[in-house]
Design a protein around this motif. Structure first.
Motif, PDB file in Angstrom:
ATOM      1  N   THR A 155       9.690  -4.046 -13.991  1.00 55.38           N
ATOM      2  CA  THR A 155       9.517  -4.214 -12.553  1.00 55.38           C
ATOM      3  C   THR A 155       8.572  -5.383 -12.331  1.00 55.38           C
ATOM      4  OG1 THR A 155       9.881  -1.873 -12.065  1.00 55.38           O
ATOM      5  CG2 THR A 155       8.699  -3.162 -10.408  1.00 55.38           C
ATOM      6  N   CYS A 156       9.018  -6.357 -11.564  1.00 53.56           N
ATOM      7  CA  CYS A 156       8.192  -7.534 -11.294  1.00 53.56           C
ATOM      8  C   CYS A 156       8.040  -7.723  -9.796  1.00 53.56           C
ATOM      9  CB  CYS A 156       8.810  -8.782 -11.923  1.00 53.56           C
ATOM     10  SG  CYS A 156      10.488  -9.172 -11.404  1.00 53.56           S
ATOM     11  N   GLY A 157       6.932  -8.320  -9.416  1.00 56.18           N
ATOM     12  CA  GLY A 157       6.733  -8.616  -8.009  1.00 56.18           C
ATOM     13  C   GLY A 157       7.652  -9.725  -7.557  1.00 56.18           C
ATOM     14  N   GLY A 158       8.372  -9.506  -6.462  1.00 59.67           N
ATOM     15  CA  GLY A 158       9.158 -10.571  -5.855  1.00 59.67           C
ATOM     16  C   GLY A 158       8.264 -11.421  -4.969  1.00 59.67           C
ATOM     17  N   LEU A 159       8.696 -12.644  -4.668  1.00 58.34           N
ATOM     18  CA  LEU A 159       7.895 -13.476  -3.779  1.00 58.34           C
ATOM     19  C   LEU A 159       7.984 -12.954  -2.350  1.00 58.34           C
ATOM     20  CD1 LEU A 159       8.299 -17.218  -4.763  1.00 58.34           C
ATOM     21  CD2 LEU A 159       6.742 -15.496  -5.638  1.00 58.34           C
ATOM     22  N   PRO A 160       6.924 -13.132  -1.568  1.00 59.00           N
ATOM     23  CA  PRO A 160       7.010 -12.782  -0.147  1.00 59.00           C
ATOM     24  C   PRO A 160       8.218 -13.480   0.486  1.00 59.00           C
ATOM     25  CG  PRO A 160       4.746 -13.293  -0.753  1.00 59.00           C
ATOM     26  CD  PRO A 160       5.606 -13.657  -1.935  1.00 59.00           C
ATOM     27  N   SER A 161       9.052 -12.702   1.150  1.00 57.89           N
ATOM     28  CA  SER A 161      10.347 -13.194   1.625  1.00 57.89           C
ATOM     29  C   SER A 161      10.437 -13.064   3.139  1.00 57.89           C
ATOM     30  CB  SER A 161      11.483 -12.405   0.960  1.00 57.89           C
ATOM     31  OG  SER A 161      11.352 -12.457  -0.452  1.00 57.89           O
ATOM     32  N   TYR A 162      11.169 -13.994   3.748  1.00 53.85           N
ATOM     33  CA  TYR A 162      11.260 -13.962   5.211  1.00 53.85           C
ATOM     34  C   TYR A 162      12.565 -14.606   5.666  1.00 53.85           C
ATOM     35  CZ  TYR A 162       9.946 -18.925   5.110  1.00 53.85           C
ATOM     36  OH  TYR A 162       9.915 -20.272   4.870  1.00 53.85           O
ATOM     37  N   ILE A 192      17.330  -3.265  -8.645  1.00 57.70           N
ATOM     38  CA  ILE A 192      16.815  -2.444  -7.552  1.00 57.70           C
ATOM     39  C   ILE A 192      15.614  -3.157  -6.936  1.00 57.70           C
ATOM     40  CG2 ILE A 192      15.730  -0.260  -6.919  1.00 57.70           C
ATOM     41  CD1 ILE A 192      17.348   1.074  -9.121  1.00 57.70           C
ATOM     42  N   GLY A 193      15.735  -3.479  -5.682  1.00 62.73           N
ATOM     43  CA  GLY A 193      14.635  -4.069  -4.939  1.00 62.73           C
ATOM     44  C   GLY A 193      13.960  -3.012  -4.091  1.00 62.73           C
ATOM     45  N   GLN A 194      12.653  -3.048  -4.037  1.00 64.28           N
ATOM     46  CA  GLN A 194      11.910  -2.116  -3.188  1.00 64.28           C
ATOM     47  C   GLN A 194      11.093  -2.903  -2.161  1.00 64.28           C
ATOM     48  OE1 GLN A 194       9.204   0.698  -5.068  1.00 64.28           O
ATOM     49  NE2 GLN A 194       9.349   2.052  -3.298  1.00 64.28           N
ATOM     50  N   PHE A 195      11.252  -2.532  -0.917  1.00 62.38           N
ATOM     51  CA  PHE A 195      10.483  -3.093   0.184  1.00 62.38           C
ATOM     52  C   PHE A 195       9.140  -2.364   0.206  1.00 62.38           C
ATOM     53  CE2 PHE A 195      10.418  -2.962   5.155  1.00 62.38           C
ATOM     54  CZ  PHE A 195       9.356  -3.844   5.188  1.00 62.38           C
ATOM     55  N   THR A 196       8.061  -3.072  -0.149  1.00 62.92           N
ATOM     56  CA  THR A 196       6.768  -2.399  -0.324  1.00 62.92           C
ATOM     57  C   THR A 196       5.844  -2.536   0.869  1.00 62.92           C
ATOM     58  OG1 THR A 196       5.880  -4.344  -1.476  1.00 62.92           O
ATOM     59  CG2 THR A 196       6.863  -2.594  -2.833  1.00 62.92           C
ATOM     60  N   ALA A 197       5.915  -3.660   1.600  1.00 61.49           N
ATOM     61  CA  ALA A 197       5.005  -3.860   2.729  1.00 61.49           C
ATOM     62  C   ALA A 197       5.497  -5.059   3.529  1.00 61.49           C
ATOM     63  CB  ALA A 197       3.572  -4.098   2.249  1.00 61.49           C
ATOM     64  N   VAL A 198       4.938  -5.210   4.729  1.00 56.43           N
ATOM     65  CA  VAL A 198       5.236  -6.372   5.558  1.00 56.43           C
ATOM     66  C   VAL A 198       3.924  -6.868   6.148  1.00 56.43           C
ATOM     67  CG1 VAL A 198       5.704  -4.972   7.627  1.00 56.43           C
ATOM     68  CG2 VAL A 198       6.694  -7.265   7.425  1.00 56.43           C
ATOM     69  N   HIS A 232       7.117 -12.454  10.155  1.00 55.71           N
ATOM     70  CA  HIS A 232       6.872 -11.424   9.158  1.00 55.71           C
ATOM     71  C   HIS A 232       7.346 -11.877   7.782  1.00 55.71           C
ATOM     72  CE1 HIS A 232       7.163  -8.351  12.653  1.00 55.71           C
ATOM     73  NE2 HIS A 232       5.909  -8.693  12.440  1.00 55.71           N
ATOM     74  N   VAL A 233       6.585 -11.560   6.757  1.00 60.24           N
ATOM     75  CA  VAL A 233       7.055 -11.730   5.386  1.00 60.24           C
ATOM     76  C   VAL A 233       7.094 -10.361   4.726  1.00 60.24           C
ATOM     77  CG1 VAL A 233       6.242 -14.094   5.160  1.00 60.24           C
ATOM     78  CG2 VAL A 233       4.760 -12.223   4.452  1.00 60.24           C
ATOM     79  N   VAL A 234       8.102 -10.170   3.898  1.00 62.68           N
ATOM     80  CA  VAL A 234       8.358  -8.892   3.248  1.00 62.68           C
ATOM     81  C   VAL A 234       7.840  -8.933   1.816  1.00 62.68           C
ATOM     82  CG1 VAL A 234      10.211  -7.410   2.350  1.00 62.68           C
ATOM     83  CG2 VAL A 234      10.331  -8.298   4.697  1.00 62.68           C
ATOM     84  N   GLU A 235       6.923  -8.022   1.493  1.00 65.79           N
ATOM     85  CA  GLU A 235       6.488  -7.847   0.110  1.00 65.79           C
ATOM     86  C   GLU A 235       7.491  -6.940  -0.595  1.00 65.79           C
ATOM     87  OE1 GLU A 235       4.030  -9.359  -1.201  1.00 65.79           O
ATOM     88  OE2 GLU A 235       2.706  -9.973   0.436  1.00 65.79           O
ATOM     89  N   ASN A 236       7.786  -7.233  -1.865  1.00 69.93           N
ATOM     90  CA  ASN A 236       8.837  -6.475  -2.543  1.00 69.93           C
ATOM     91  C   ASN A 236       8.663  -6.544  -4.048  1.00 69.93           C
ATOM     92  OD1 ASN A 236      10.969  -8.752  -3.602  1.00 69.93           O
ATOM     93  ND2 ASN A 236       9.951  -9.416  -1.719  1.00 69.93           N
ATOM     94  N   THR A 237       9.346  -5.649  -4.738  1.00 76.36           N
ATOM     95  CA  THR A 237       9.431  -5.679  -6.197  1.00 76.36           C
ATOM     96  C   THR A 237      10.900  -5.617  -6.599  1.00 76.36           C
ATOM     97  OG1 THR A 237       9.300  -3.274  -6.450  1.00 76.36           O
ATOM     98  CG2 THR A 237       7.209  -4.502  -6.470  1.00 76.36           C
ATOM     99  N   ILE A 238      11.173  -6.095  -7.817  1.00 77.00           N
ATOM    100  CA  ILE A 238      12.526  -6.071  -8.368  1.00 77.00           C
ATOM    101  C   ILE A 238      12.472  -5.375  -9.726  1.00 77.00           C
ATOM    102  CG2 ILE A 238      14.499  -7.442  -9.120  1.00 77.00           C
ATOM    103  CD1 ILE A 238      13.906  -7.649  -6.140  1.00 77.00           C
TER     104      ILE A 238
END
Length: 348
Positions: free
Chosen positions: A140-147, A291-297, A304-310
């Motif tokens: 599981t790795c952190g994805g970049l903040p996405s928007y 599997i991506g998980q939406f962790t925070a915004v 808004h940017v979406v914090e996520n993990t993959i």
């Protein structure tokens, strides 16, 4: 000396092959991994071209060069190379590189769950590895903040007509299109047609406009397109969707890609269809998935940017030593000699 060598570990995640360069390359100049990437891109692009072109490779592969981390909190750094150039981040390449540093002993492998940090050109990446009976079962790795940069714009595309697309940033700019609107059900038999369709759309978007990141500025022409299948809700907090990612020019990825999955999470948040904690499994033409998980915004830039993990799994395919004979007419050694340790053994 005409024969040069360096070491590889070939891996794949979701079907996308990542060639991990584990040895034989000199230390690159640069105070950060990002600066080292710029040096490789501008002064030593021969490594990327060598490993992604005949006779050693094909454009559908990716290459990851392991370099010493410049941040003391990171176990290693890595530079990503693809047919489109040098993306600053990639989920599948990060999953493969994290697996490779464990398998190569750069990070000692431990049973259970272990955590460490890698340094990508985009910055530090938190890694969580699950090891069972000595096998790396998941990364599981952190994805970049996405928007979302653009929502449901229209563009006229030759041979296709008017196409509706959105654009997300998730480590690169992604055009997001509805597969069904373009007549696709996202099965493997459609692979060539998907590539041809995506090529036309990306060419049209590149000709019409560019994109700018709120902190990075101009990061070049849009390189990615993501075909989105219908979203199925399989649990209260779990969704699934068939997906396909295209990399310009001409490559349909075997996996759904990590950054493509992050882009989908950003769009689903923008449309109000997911909440923090929810997960999305993207499923490829080859029935593999991430599997991506939406962790925070959070608020950043103008929205808004979406914090996520993959999360995904990488498999080791081969450990090998590449022999580069510069007398071979099939081999182009330009942009390569000055970074290969075996080209100047007096430095070792």
């Amino acid at each position: 000396m005409s024969e040069l060598t360096f070491q590889l570990m070939d891996t794949h995640a979701g079907g996308d092959v990542s060639r991990i360069v584990t040895g034989g390359i000199d230390a690159l100049p640069g105070a950060t991994v990002r600066e080292q990437m710029h040096y490789l891109r501008d002064d030593a692009d021969g490594l990327r071209r060598l490993l992604l072109e005949e006779p050693y490779g094909i454009p559908e592969m990716s290459v990851d060069l392991i370099v010493p981390a410049t941040d003391p909190t990171a176990a290693a750094g890595y530079i990503i190379m693809e047919v489109m150039g040098y993306p600053i981040y990639s989920g599948s390449n990060t999953i493969c590189t994290a697996t490779a540093v464990l398998e190569a002993g750069i990070v000692p492998k431990q049973e259970g769950t272990q955590r460490f940090v890698l340094e990508s050109p985009a910055g530090l990446v938190n890694i969580e590895a699950r090891v069972e009976n000595g096998v790396v079962e998941a990364i599981t790795c952190g994805g970049l903040p996405s928007y979302i940069d653009t929502y449901r714009a229209k563009i006229h595309v030759p041979d296709l007509g008017d196409v509706t697309y959105s654009v997300a940033y998730s480590g690169g700019f992604y055009a997001l299109v509805d597969a069904a609107e373009l007549g696709f059900s996202l099965n493997r038999a459609e692979e060539r047609q998907l590539a041809e369709c995506a090529h036309k759309i990306v060419e049209a978007i590149q000709a019409e406009r560019g994109f700018s990141h709120y902190t990075l500025g101009d990061v070049g022409p849009l390189p990615f397109l993501h075909f989105m299948g219908p979203v199925e809700q399989v649990a209260d907090d779990f969704y699934r969707s068939r997906s396909t990612t295209y990399v310009h020019p001409g490559v349909i990825c075997r996996s759904t890609t990590g950054t493509g999955t992050s882009a989908r999470l950003a769009l689903m948040h923008y449309e109000g269809t997911i909440k923090p904690g929810d997960k999305l499994e993207t499923v490829s033409l080859r029935e593999t998935g991430f599997i991506g998980q939406f962790t925070a915004v959070r608020e950043e830039g103008n929205g808004h940017v979406v914090e996520n993990t993959i999360t995904g799994k990488s498999y080791v395919l081969a450990r090998s030593e590449i022999v580069v004979n510069c007398d071979d007419a099939m081999v182009d050694c330009s942009g390569l000699h000055h970074i290969l340790t075996s080209a100047h053994p007096e430095r070792t």
